[in-house]
Design a protein around this motif. Structure first.
Motif, mmCIF file in Angstrom:
data_model
loop_
_atom_site.group_PDB
_atom_site.id
_atom_site.type_symbol
_atom_site.label_atom_id
_atom_site.label_comp_id
_atom_site.label_asym_id
_atom_site.label_seq_id
_atom_site.Cartn_x
_atom_site.Cartn_y
_atom_site.Cartn_z
ATOM 1 N N LEU A 80 3.246 -1.555 6.900
ATOM 2 C CA LEU A 80 1.810 -1.246 6.828
ATOM 3 C C LEU A 80 0.985 -2.384 7.430
ATOM 4 C CD1 LEU A 80 1.661 0.283 3.231
ATOM 5 C CD2 LEU A 80 1.123 1.492 5.346
ATOM 6 N N LEU A 81 1.431 -3.630 7.167
ATOM 7 C CA LEU A 81 0.702 -4.790 7.701
ATOM 8 C C LEU A 81 0.819 -4.868 9.223
ATOM 9 C CD1 LEU A 81 1.566 -7.405 4.952
ATOM 10 C CD2 LEU A 81 -0.742 -6.824 5.689
ATOM 11 N N GLU A 82 1.970 -4.415 9.738
ATOM 12 C CA GLU A 82 2.160 -4.455 11.195
ATOM 13 C C GLU A 82 1.451 -3.298 11.889
ATOM 14 O OE1 GLU A 82 6.347 -4.647 12.109
ATOM 15 O OE2 GLU A 82 6.509 -6.506 10.963
ATOM 16 N N GLN A 104 -9.867 -5.569 4.965
ATOM 17 C CA GLN A 104 -9.824 -5.314 3.512
ATOM 18 C C GLN A 104 -8.474 -4.744 3.097
ATOM 19 O OE1 GLN A 104 -13.246 -2.819 2.996
ATOM 20 N NE2 GLN A 104 -14.621 -4.538 2.662
ATOM 21 N N ARG A 105 -7.988 -3.803 3.923
ATOM 22 C CA ARG A 105 -6.704 -3.157 3.630
ATOM 23 C C ARG A 105 -5.588 -4.202 3.632
ATOM 24 N NH1 ARG A 105 -5.761 1.002 8.109
ATOM 25 N NH2 ARG A 105 -4.638 -0.682 9.109
ATOM 26 N N ASN A 106 -5.576 -5.045 4.676
ATOM 27 C CA ASN A 106 -4.522 -6.051 4.773
ATOM 28 C C ASN A 106 -4.613 -7.085 3.657
ATOM 29 O OD1 ASN A 106 -3.505 -4.728 6.919
ATOM 30 N ND2 ASN A 106 -4.070 -6.231 8.461
ATOM 31 N N SER A 107 -5.839 -7.425 3.236
ATOM 32 C CA SER A 107 -5.983 -8.373 2.122
ATOM 33 C C SER A 107 -5.343 -7.794 0.867
ATOM 34 C CB SER A 107 -7.455 -8.648 1.820
ATOM 35 O OG SER A 107 -8.101 -9.079 2.963
ATOM 36 N N ARG A 108 -5.571 -6.485 0.689
ATOM 37 C CA ARG A 108 -4.995 -5.798 -0.468
ATOM 38 C C ARG A 108 -3.465 -5.817 -0.372
ATOM 39 N NH1 ARG A 108 -8.043 -1.301 0.211
ATOM 40 N NH2 ARG A 108 -6.271 -0.077 0.890
ATOM 41 N N TYR A 109 -2.955 -5.475 0.819
ATOM 42 C CA TYR A 109 -1.500 -5.460 1.016
ATOM 43 C C TYR A 109 -0.900 -6.846 0.815
ATOM 44 C CZ TYR A 109 -1.892 -0.799 3.150
ATOM 45 O OH TYR A 109 -2.128 0.522 3.385
ATOM 46 N N LEU A 110 -1.601 -7.877 1.323
ATOM 47 C CA LEU A 110 -1.068 -9.238 1.207
ATOM 48 C C LEU A 110 -1.030 -9.684 -0.251
ATOM 49 C CD1 LEU A 110 -2.707 -10.923 4.320
ATOM 50 C CD2 LEU A 110 -0.264 -10.555 3.952
ATOM 51 N N ASP A 169 18.864 -3.955 -10.920
ATOM 52 C CA ASP A 169 19.054 -3.597 -9.508
ATOM 53 C C ASP A 169 18.122 -2.466 -9.074
ATOM 54 O OD1 ASP A 169 20.815 -5.505 -8.711
ATOM 55 O OD2 ASP A 169 22.614 -4.347 -9.188
ATOM 56 N N LEU A 170 17.891 -1.520 -9.971
ATOM 57 C CA LEU A 170 16.987 -0.419 -9.611
ATOM 58 C C LEU A 170 15.566 -0.936 -9.393
ATOM 59 C CD1 LEU A 170 18.163 2.581 -11.837
ATOM 60 C CD2 LEU A 170 18.458 2.271 -9.377
ATOM 61 N N GLN A 171 15.165 -1.875 -10.265
ATOM 62 C CA GLN A 171 13.828 -2.470 -10.089
ATOM 63 C C GLN A 171 13.762 -3.266 -8.792
ATOM 64 O OE1 GLN A 171 11.944 -4.336 -13.693
ATOM 65 N NE2 GLN A 171 13.868 -3.728 -14.626
ATOM 66 N N LEU A 172 14.885 -3.970 -8.510
ATOM 67 C CA LEU A 172 14.941 -4.745 -7.263
ATOM 68 C C LEU A 172 14.881 -3.828 -6.035
ATOM 69 C CD1 LEU A 172 17.534 -7.621 -7.763
ATOM 70 C CD2 LEU A 172 15.282 -7.848 -6.734
ATOM 71 N N ASP A 173 15.614 -2.704 -6.119
ATOM 72 C CA ASP A 173 15.608 -1.731 -5.006
ATOM 73 C C ASP A 173 14.189 -1.245 -4.739
ATOM 74 O OD1 ASP A 173 18.307 -1.911 -4.847
ATOM 75 O OD2 ASP A 173 18.740 0.017 -5.810
ATOM 76 N N GLN A 174 13.518 -0.918 -5.839
ATOM 77 C CA GLN A 174 12.164 -0.379 -5.731
ATOM 78 C C GLN A 174 11.212 -1.424 -5.128
ATOM 79 O OE1 GLN A 174 10.648 0.775 -9.539
ATOM 80 N NE2 GLN A 174 9.685 2.619 -8.746
ATOM 81 N N ALA A 175 11.316 -2.651 -5.655
ATOM 82 C CA ALA A 175 10.440 -3.728 -5.175
ATOM 83 C C ALA A 175 10.732 -4.037 -3.707
ATOM 84 C CB ALA A 175 10.628 -4.974 -6.026
ATOM 85 N N THR A 176 12.018 -4.057 -3.345
ATOM 86 C CA THR A 176 12.388 -4.381 -1.967
ATOM 87 C C THR A 176 11.917 -3.301 -1.002
ATOM 88 O OG1 THR A 176 14.330 -5.470 -2.862
ATOM 89 C CG2 THR A 176 14.316 -5.111 -0.500
ATOM 90 N N SER A 177 12.067 -2.034 -1.417
ATOM 91 C CA SER A 177 11.654 -0.980 -0.482
ATOM 92 C C SER A 177 10.129 -0.968 -0.329
ATOM 93 C CB SER A 177 12.204 0.388 -0.874
ATOM 94 O OG SER A 177 11.496 0.905 -1.946
ATOM 95 N N ARG A 178 9.412 -1.308 -1.411
ATOM 96 C CA ARG A 178 7.947 -1.402 -1.302
ATOM 97 C C ARG A 178 7.560 -2.579 -0.388
ATOM 98 N NH1 ARG A 178 3.267 0.896 -0.498
ATOM 99 N NH2 ARG A 178 1.517 -0.233 -1.347
ATOM 100 N N LEU A 179 8.335 -3.658 -0.474
ATOM 101 C CA LEU A 179 8.065 -4.835 0.367
ATOM 102 C C LEU A 179 8.234 -4.479 1.849
ATOM 103 C CD1 LEU A 179 7.360 -7.861 0.077
ATOM 104 C CD2 LEU A 179 9.790 -8.349 0.200
ATOM 105 N N ILE A 180 9.299 -3.727 2.145
ATOM 106 C CA ILE A 180 9.542 -3.295 3.533
ATOM 107 C C ILE A 180 8.375 -2.421 3.996
ATOM 108 C CG2 ILE A 180 11.034 -1.841 4.988
ATOM 109 C CD1 ILE A 180 13.396 -2.843 3.179
ATOM 110 N N GLU A 181 7.976 -1.519 3.086
ATOM 111 C CA GLU A 181 6.870 -0.607 3.392
ATOM 112 C C GLU A 181 5.584 -1.405 3.665
ATOM 113 O OE1 GLU A 181 5.398 3.570 1.338
ATOM 114 O OE2 GLU A 181 5.994 1.918 0.085
#
Ligand SMILES: [Zn+2]
Length: 251
Positions: free
Chosen positions: A48-50, A159-165, A32-44
């Motif tokens: 960033l993409l928006e 370039q930034r968005n390609s990296r984020y994607l 769950d901690l790994q999931l929390d971390q991954a999910t919050s990075r996904l939101i971030e």
């Protein structure tokens, strides 16, 4: 103690450990901690993409400058037209002056004065035209600079968005993997324990299970009694930290 017996004991201990509810909860906690971390990075990453504030700023600056240049071009065209018309007026007046049709000295004098006045005003118009051209040139240079900035920002954002994607795609795979792992992990956990775990997790900043370290609850630092430490190693019972209320995992 012969070797087979010792191995059997180890195996049983291992099975008990694997089956231990608190161990399963502890493992679930790690997932769950790994999931929390991954999910919050996904939101971030989605934020960033928006976020295209820098691109919009560069576009606004360019558009604003383009309007300035277009206005100056319009203004210059009007001045050029005025200069042209003034030249026509002068040509016509000079044609009349030197054409020989007008004989009256008074009329000729008036015409001569008129040509002088027209030429004087032509000078004013030509000065205005020159100023306008210089101004337009300066503003066009600024427009060119802003266009270069815009192109550079577009490239950077791309370039930034390609990296984020790319990171987002990896993260989504990772989340899927963790969710599968989680689904497997909860199968061995009793429902009441699982519900308890979920409640504590939502009340205690995502950490429901605390490891016992140096006779203390590692989450809040409270020193634990020997009895509680022993209880935290029980395969089928849960022990709770008397201070923070988290499930204790004795390891
Ligand atoms: Zn605690």
């Amino acid at each position: 103690m012969n070797l087979d017996f010792a191995l059997a004991i180890l195996l049983i201990a291992f099975i008990i450990k694997v089956m231990s509810q608190v161990f399963l909860l502890y493992r679930l906690q790690q997932i769950d901690l790994q999931l929390d971390q991954a999910t919050s990075r996904l939101i971030e990453l989605n934020q960033l993409l928006e976020n295209d504030a820098d691109l919009r700023q560069a576009q606004d600056n360019f558009s604003h400058q383009k309007n300035i240049v277009q206005e100056l071009e319009k203004k210059l065209r009007l001045i050029e037209r005025d200069v042209e018309q003034q030249n026509i007026k002068i040509e016509q007046s000079e044609a009349a002056l030197y054409g020989g049709r007008i004989k009256n000295p008074k009329e000729l004098k008036d015409l001569e004065d008129e040509v002088k006045a027209l030429k004087k005003y032509l000078q004013v118009l030509e000065d205005r035209q020159l100023e306008s051209m210089i101004h337009l040139e300066e503003e066009s240079q600024t427009l060119q600079d802003l266009e270069n900035v815009l192109q550079r920002v577009k490239q950077e954002v791309f370039q930034r968005n390609s990296r984020y994607l790319g990171e987002k795609a990896d993260l989504e795979k990772e989340i899927q993997r963790l969710e599968n792992e989680r689904a497997t992990a909860i199968t061995g956990i009793e429902t009441t324990y699982y519900e308890r775990y979920q409640t504590i997790r939502s009340n205690k900043k995502g950490i429901a299970v605390s490891r016992v370290q140096d006779k203390c609850c590692s989450a809040c630092g409270t020193t634990l009694t020997g009895g509680l430490i022993q209880e935290s190693r029980s395969p089928d019972r849960l022990a709770f930290c008397p201070s923070c209320g988290r499930i204790l995992y004795g390891g």
